[in-house]
Write an enzyme that holds these catalytic residues in place. Structure first.
Site, short mmCIF file in Angstrom:
data_model
loop_
_atom_site.label_atom_id
_atom_site.label_comp_id
_atom_site.label_asym_id
_atom_site.label_seq_id
_atom_site.Cartn_x
_atom_site.Cartn_y
_atom_site.Cartn_z
N ASP A 73 42.78 39.38 55.99
CA ASP A 73 42.69 39.57 54.59
C ASP A 73 42.42 38.57 53.69
O ASP A 73 42.33 38.49 52.40
CB ASP A 73 43.91 40.25 53.75
CG ASP A 73 44.05 41.78 54.16
OD1 ASP A 73 43.06 42.27 54.56
OD2 ASP A 73 45.22 42.19 54.34
N ARG A 98 50.42 38.60 55.03
CA ARG A 98 49.56 37.80 54.33
C ARG A 98 50.09 36.35 54.20
O ARG A 98 49.50 35.66 53.62
CB ARG A 98 49.10 38.28 53.03
CG ARG A 98 48.39 39.92 53.24
CD ARG A 98 47.52 40.35 51.95
NE ARG A 98 46.40 39.46 51.79
CZ ARG A 98 45.57 39.29 50.71
NH1 ARG A 98 45.82 40.33 49.85
NH2 ARG A 98 44.57 38.53 50.33
N ARG A 144 52.96 44.27 43.78
CA ARG A 144 52.98 43.30 44.36
C ARG A 144 53.37 41.96 43.92
O ARG A 144 53.55 41.04 44.73
CB ARG A 144 51.38 43.21 44.80
CG ARG A 144 50.64 44.41 45.48
CD ARG A 144 51.17 44.40 47.01
NE ARG A 144 50.60 43.58 48.14
CZ ARG A 144 49.55 43.92 48.51
NH1 ARG A 144 48.93 45.23 48.48
NH2 ARG A 144 48.95 43.30 49.54
N HIS A 173 47.01 46.28 42.56
CA HIS A 173 46.81 44.79 41.79
C HIS A 173 46.11 45.24 40.66
O HIS A 173 45.28 46.29 40.41
CB HIS A 173 45.89 44.22 42.60
CG HIS A 173 46.50 43.38 43.85
ND1 HIS A 173 45.82 43.07 45.04
CD2 HIS A 173 47.75 42.82 43.98
CE1 HIS A 173 46.76 42.28 45.62
NE2 HIS A 173 47.73 41.87 45.03
N CYS A 267 38.15 41.32 44.34
CA CYS A 267 39.09 40.74 45.29
C CYS A 267 38.32 39.68 46.14
O CYS A 267 39.28 38.80 46.43
CB CYS A 267 39.23 41.91 46.23
SG CYS A 267 40.44 43.15 45.49
#
Length: 277
Positions: A73, A98, A144, A173, A267
């Site tokens: 990611d 992550r 998140r 997000h 993103c």
């Protein structure tokens, strides 16, 4: 264009991106991720390259961070940090899958001449949940990032911070539910926010463009604006029409392969605010 359409002004931007060399969907940490479905890594790389080329064609500069094996990611550079006035606040990820990205991005900034680099204390996932509108910092929380990150943002950047609670897990997000188009204009998906958040957005922005379900559901709001040109998912056709009607120029890109991990144009793009050109 009719005379009543506001004249929009583009300004050159500097971005950081990470090629999806190791892109995969090996785990599920958001509702978009399906490890049982195949991913075409070559197609993801072509779509990412087309996004980078789109920025170049608009006159923006793009720096590239080297991807790290085992961090699929990392392509989602927006989650790597928040950069305002050349100050950098690093990230602290919600999920361990992550976590390794945080150090990789901090290392890049330290090795590229940034002297105000701060490691995060509270959980925040960078520009995934942190957006800038004029002098105001918008901080999303609920899935998140921690609400407590707002105080850290104010301390690091010295700007007013407005917190916005996200309530729909598909829009996990802030940058999946809200796109700042310029200092006074944004587009958003109202159902992604609670009543207080919708009321707050109406005080921050003079003009709010609402995304319909079908455009929000292809992450049409995960877009990047330079004040006049808006790079967004080509599948968000209705949103593109709404933007054009308000004096913006839509720049459609196909991010469908990266969407399999819950990502889009924004993103993949971290803005380096204050970087001298």
């Amino acid at each position: 264009m009719t005379n009543d359409v506001t004249h929009r002004v583009a300004t050159p931007r500097s971005y950081l991106m990470c090629p999806p060399e190791f892109f995969a969907v090996d785990y599920a940490i958001n509702p978009w991720m399906r490890p049982d479905l195949p991913v075409d890594a070559g197609l993801a790389m072509r779509q990412w390259s087309q996004l980078r080329a789109a920025y170049a064609s608009l006159g923006h500069s793009v720096s590239v961070i080297e991807p790290v094996a085992g961090l699929p990611d990392m392509v989602f550079a927006a989650n790597g940090a928040t950069v305002i006035d050349r100050a950098v606040l690093g990230v602290r990820f919600r999920y361990p899958e992550r976590a390794g990205e945080a150090a990789a991005y901090l290392s890049w900034f330290r090795s590229h001449g940034y002297t105000q680099v701060h490691e995060a204390v509270h959980v925040n996932e960078g520009e995934g949940d942190i957006l800038v509108a004029g002098d105001t910092v918008l901080a999303g929380y609920g899935f998140r990032s921690d609400e407590a990150a707002a105080g850290e943002l104010a301390d690091v950047f010295g700007r007013p911070v407005v917190s916005l609670r996200l309530v729909d897990p598909r829009f996990y997000h802030l940058d999946t539910a809200l796109c700042v188009l310029d200092a006074t204009t944004a587009m958003y998906y109202p159902a992604a926010f609670d009543d207080a958040g919708r009321a707050t957005l109406a005080t921050v922005f003079d003009e709010l463009i609402e995304a319909k379900d079908e455009d929000a559901e292809v992450l049409g709001l995960n877009a990047v604006s330079d004040g006049q040109r808006v790079v967004l998912a080509q599948q968000a056709a209705g949103l593109a029409r709404s933007l054009a009607a308000r004096g913006f120029t839509p720049v459609p890109v196909d991010m469908s392969e990266l969407l399999k991990a819950g990502g889009g144009a924004k993103c993949c793009t971290l803005e380096l605010r204050g970087l001298s050109r």
